[in-house]
Design an enzyme around this catalytic site. Structure first.
Site, PDB file in Angstrom:
ATOM      1  N   LYS A 184       0.842  -1.200   0.000  1.00  0.00           N
ATOM      2  CA  LYS A 184       0.000   0.000   0.000  1.00  0.00           C
ATOM      3  C   LYS A 184       0.876   1.248   0.000  1.00  0.00           C
ATOM      4  O   LYS A 184       1.442   1.621   1.032  1.00  0.00           O
ATOM      5  CB  LYS A 184      -0.920   0.054   1.218  1.00  0.00           C
ATOM      6  N   GLU A 259      10.424   1.957   9.967  1.00  0.00           N
ATOM      7  CA  GLU A 259      11.366   3.057   9.683  1.00  0.00           C
ATOM      8  C   GLU A 259      10.593   4.342   9.922  1.00  0.00           C
ATOM      9  O   GLU A 259       9.681   4.655   9.158  1.00  0.00           O
ATOM     10  CB  GLU A 259      11.810   3.020   8.212  1.00  0.00           C
ATOM     11  N   CYS A 293      13.348  11.681   6.274  1.00  0.00           N
ATOM     12  CA  CYS A 293      13.580  11.172   7.631  1.00  0.00           C
ATOM     13  C   CYS A 293      15.023  11.457   8.059  1.00  0.00           C
ATOM     14  O   CYS A 293      15.297  11.625   9.236  1.00  0.00           O
ATOM     15  CB  CYS A 293      13.245   9.691   7.715  1.00  0.00           C
ATOM     16  N   GLU A 391      10.138  16.683  14.931  1.00  0.00           N
ATOM     17  CA  GLU A 391      10.383  16.571  13.493  1.00  0.00           C
ATOM     18  C   GLU A 391       9.454  17.523  12.750  1.00  0.00           C
ATOM     19  O   GLU A 391       8.234  17.402  12.864  1.00  0.00           O
ATOM     20  CB  GLU A 391      10.132  15.126  13.043  1.00  0.00           C
TER      21      GLU A 391
HETATM   22  P1  NAP Z   1       2.010   8.437   7.785  1.00  0.00           P
HETATM   23  O1  NAP Z   1       0.760   9.155   8.083  1.00  0.00           O
HETATM   24  O2  NAP Z   1       2.720   7.732   8.865  1.00  0.00           O
HETATM   25  O3  NAP Z   1       1.699   7.420   6.600  1.00  0.00           O
HETATM   26  C1  NAP Z   1       2.618   6.449   6.108  1.00  0.00           C
HETATM   27  C2  NAP Z   1       1.808   5.345   5.475  1.00  0.00           C
HETATM   28  O4  NAP Z   1       0.980   4.731   6.470  1.00  0.00           O
HETATM   29  C3  NAP Z   1       0.857   5.848   4.392  1.00  0.00           C
HETATM   30  O5  NAP Z   1       0.792   4.903   3.355  1.00  0.00           O
HETATM   31  C4  NAP Z   1      -0.428   5.950   5.156  1.00  0.00           C
HETATM   32  O6  NAP Z   1      -1.569   5.932   4.354  1.00  0.00           O
HETATM   33  C5  NAP Z   1      -0.349   4.731   6.026  1.00  0.00           C
HETATM   34  N1  NAP Z   1      -1.292   4.745   7.147  1.00  0.00           N
HETATM   35  C6  NAP Z   1      -1.920   5.807   7.705  1.00  0.00           C
HETATM   36  N2  NAP Z   1      -2.767   5.401   8.678  1.00  0.00           N
HETATM   37  C7  NAP Z   1      -2.682   4.057   8.749  1.00  0.00           C
HETATM   38  C8  NAP Z   1      -3.295   3.055   9.544  1.00  0.00           C
HETATM   39  N3  NAP Z   1      -4.225   3.349  10.463  1.00  0.00           N
HETATM   40  N4  NAP Z   1      -2.948   1.760   9.356  1.00  0.00           N
HETATM   41  C9  NAP Z   1      -2.038   1.434   8.426  1.00  0.00           C
HETATM   42  N5  NAP Z   1      -1.421   2.331   7.620  1.00  0.00           N
HETATM   43  C10 NAP Z   1      -1.727   3.637   7.783  1.00  0.00           C
HETATM   44  O7  NAP Z   1       2.996   9.414   7.122  1.00  0.00           O
HETATM   45  P2  NAP Z   1       2.626  10.454   6.020  1.00  0.00           P
HETATM   46  O8  NAP Z   1       1.195  10.895   6.030  1.00  0.00           O
HETATM   47  O9  NAP Z   1       3.126   9.883   4.753  1.00  0.00           O
HETATM   48  O10 NAP Z   1       3.487  11.646   6.582  1.00  0.00           O
HETATM   49  C11 NAP Z   1       3.177  12.228   7.852  1.00  0.00           C
HETATM   50  C12 NAP Z   1       4.392  12.318   8.717  1.00  0.00           C
HETATM   51  O11 NAP Z   1       5.124  11.086   8.741  1.00  0.00           O
HETATM   52  C13 NAP Z   1       5.397  13.320   8.221  1.00  0.00           C
HETATM   53  O12 NAP Z   1       5.079  14.607   8.597  1.00  0.00           O
HETATM   54  C14 NAP Z   1       6.667  12.805   8.864  1.00  0.00           C
HETATM   55  O13 NAP Z   1       6.763  13.236  10.183  1.00  0.00           O
HETATM   56  C15 NAP Z   1       6.514  11.328   8.841  1.00  0.00           C
HETATM   57  N6  NAP Z   1       7.208  10.650   7.735  1.00  0.00           N
HETATM   58  C16 NAP Z   1       8.356   9.942   7.998  1.00  0.00           C
HETATM   59  C17 NAP Z   1       9.010   9.286   6.968  1.00  0.00           C
HETATM   60  C18 NAP Z   1      10.254   8.478   7.159  1.00  0.00           C
HETATM   61  O14 NAP Z   1      10.829   8.038   6.174  1.00  0.00           O
HETATM   62  N7  NAP Z   1      10.712   8.221   8.347  1.00  0.00           N
HETATM   63  C19 NAP Z   1       8.488   9.364   5.689  1.00  0.00           C
HETATM   64  C20 NAP Z   1       7.311  10.084   5.455  1.00  0.00           C
HETATM   65  C21 NAP Z   1       6.681  10.694   6.493  1.00  0.00           C
HETATM   66  P3  NAP Z   1      -2.174   7.290   3.735  1.00  0.00           P
HETATM   67  O15 NAP Z   1      -2.041   7.051   2.287  1.00  0.00           O
HETATM   68  O16 NAP Z   1      -3.603   7.343   4.165  1.00  0.00           O
HETATM   69  O17 NAP Z   1      -1.398   8.438   4.239  1.00  0.00           O
END
Ligand code: NAP
Ligand code: MG
Length: 498
Positions: A184, A259, A293, A391
């Site tokens: 996904k 990660e 990240c 962050e």
């Molecule tokens: P996220 O909200 O953690 O989402 C990452 C993935 O998880 C997306 O595919 C997301 O789907 C999915 N997800 C969301 N809710 C879920 C649930 N209940 N169960 C299973 N999967 C779920 O991150 P983001 O929206 O991409 O970014 C938000 C924040 O995450 C950023 O501001 C940053 O702090 C952090 N981030 C960290 C990294 C890293 O590499 N460490 C990378 C990106 C982001 P959706 O398609 O619905 O979002």
């Protein structure tokens, strides 16, 4: 370099399930608007719980059939390596999709396709090195084989910041191990991950081994995390969703690797050559708009040299080209969406409110149609401020100072994260003291953000669980099965013995 344009019509995508291209069962779709241009660039199936269950069943059946795991390592290697070569052939097409969906600069996106292909090449070699171990040291008549067997069906959930690169840190290694997968991607950037289905099919992957669905975290990611038919989840994203996945996956105690985020310090000592390190500082914070990240978002610099450092970092940051991500000269493109944009602006406001000094930027660039923020620098930042320990995931650099080694270590470790860190010094003792005392999965000395498929990557503390890449990464996707074989078996005496 070739010129890239906004396409006249957006792309239409389907889900990839059991080797077929299908709509969602509800026939619903969703769209993505390019954050750099404000135009619709993609339309994808809006997958629901039922679609996810069908994809899981497809991966489960493919795993049970052993069609993939029973190939020789050499046969799996061939398909993984072929995938790398098709990614290279289609690099510009894939990069354009990522630039339109994510707002990242096109020249960077093209580089990322080569990094991704490099990981597929490396993973292909791992497919041939699965061998387990033997132990003949526990008794003359006992031979033990420790076999490595694939863990099973792996659910892969990825974020929007490096779409193809992040799935390439997971999928080829799981495939090398003999696993099957349901993927996904983020709903903001599903395009290249869906196209990967086409690439894998062309490379000769059997149907059902990899299944890819577009849709939201809930229900698609949630269903993967809860399913009793998924044996492992590998997730990259926010720490908050990572914790949620650990809880959701408890039903069948599936393995989870994570990660997550970082608030990565670069510690600069007075003996370091600022003219040499300044480019790495600017790259470290503004690369991928700071939505990374590994962003080097905290500078912790010795107070003796902070004044000249600030002057140089401001001069350099002003030279960074910000703008249309389709312009090959642009280094900083658009912010992913309104929500992230607002979050970054709130952090800039909190930096000012909590008493830091805004030295550069801090504003929206209004002359452009998309979501652009000026490269931003705060000085006089104190360790307890939000901009020093949370962050931001945006182009905002926080500069803090220290007097002693102990203070530098304390500030560096003063967050819940432990992903990566940097140390700049010519003194070996100082470098060794810092690398031993900073809690981080990766510490760079006199460089920032180098990485290789051969080298493990991952976080300590709340930055993650497990490691990706490196020769051991394949073990994350395998179980160890111990087989104890006795020669000349004779009856024991437990029943009647005293
Ligand atoms: P996220 O909200 O953690 O989402 C990452 C993935 O998880 C997306 O595919 C997301 O789907 C999915 N997800 C969301 N809710 C879920 C649930 N209940 N169960 C299973 N999967 C779920 O991150 P983001 O929206 O991409 O970014 C938000 C924040 O995450 C950023 O501001 C940053 O702090 C952090 N981030 C960290 C990294 C890293 O590499 N460490 C990378 C990106 C982001 P959706 O398609 O619905 O979002
Ligand atoms: Mg999200």
């Amino acid at each position: 370099m070739k010129t890239f344009r906004l396409p006249e019509k957006h792309k239409e995508y389907k889900n990839f399930i059991n080797g077929k291209w299908v709509e969602s069962s509800s026939n619903e779709t969703f769209e993505r608007i390019s954050p750099g241009h404000g135009e619709v660039v993609g339309c994808y199936p809006l997958s629901n719980q039922r679609d996810t269950e069908i994809a899981i069943l497809s991966a489960r059946n493919a795993f049970k059939s052993k069609e993939w795991s029973h190939l020789t390592g050499a046969e799996r290697e061939k398909i993984i390596r072929k995938t790398a070569s098709i990614i290279r052939e289609r690099a510009e097409e894939l990069a354009l999709i990522e630039t339109l969906e994510s707002g990242k600069p096109i020249s960077q996106a093209i580089d990322e396709m080569e990094w991704a292909a490099g990981i597929w090449d490396y993973s292909a070699t791992l497919a041939r090195h699965i061998a387990g171990e033997a132990n003949t040291n526990v008794g003359n008549d006992m031979t033990v084989m420790m076999q490595k067997v694939p863990i099973g069906v792996v659910g892969m959930i990825t974020p929007w910041n490096f779409p193809l690169l992040i799935i390439s840190q997971k999928l080829p290694i799981a495939l090398a191990a003999g696993c099957t997968a349901v993927i996904k991607p983020s709903e903001l950037t599903p395009g290249t991950t869906l196209l990967l289905g086409e690439i894998l099919q062309e490379a000769g992957l059997p149907n059902g081994v990899v299944n890819i669905l577009a849709g939201y975290g809930n229900p698609v990611g949630q269903t993967l995390a809860e399913s009793n038919d998924v044996d492992m989840i590998t997730f990259t994203g926010s720490t908050a969703v990572g914790k949620h996945i650990v809880r959701a996956s408890a039903g069948n105690l599936k393995k989870v690797t994570l990660e997550l985020g970082g608030k990565n310090p670069q510690i600069i000592f007075p003996d370091a050559d600022i003219d040499v390190l300044i480019d790495a500082v600017v790259f470290g914070i503004y690369f991928n708009m700071g939505e990374c990240c590994n962003s080097g978002s905290r500078i912790i610099i010795h107070e003796e040299v902070v004044t000249s450092f600030i002057e140089k970092v401001v001069t350099h940051a002003k030279k960074v080209k910000v703008g249309d991500p389709l312009d090959p000269k642009v280094k900083v493109g658009a912010i992913i969406n309104n929500k992230q944009f607002d979050k970054i602006m709130e952090y800039i406001a909190s930096g000012k409110a909590q008493g830091a000094t805004l030295k550069l930027g801090g504003n929206r660039i209004t002359s452009k149609k998309g979501l652009f923020i000026e490269p931003t620098i705060f000085i006089d930042v104190k360790p307890e401020m939000d901009i020093a320990c949370e962050e931001i995931f945006g182009p905002v650099l926080s500069i803090l100072t220290f007097k002693t080694n102990e203070e530098a270590i304390e500030i560096a470790n003063n967050t819940v994260y432990g992903l990566s860190a940097g140390v700049w010094t010519k003194d070996l003792d100082t470098a060794m003291i810092m690398t031993r005392n900073i809690d981080a999965g990766t510490v760079w000395v006199n460089n920032w953000m180098s990485g290789y498929p051969e080298i493990p990557f991952g976080g300590m503390k709340q930055s993650g669980l497990g490691r990706e890449l490196g020769p051991q990464s394949i073990n994350e996707f395998m179980e160890t099965k111990s087989i104890l074989i006795k020669s000349n078996p004779a009856s024991g005496n437990w029943t009647y013995g005293s």
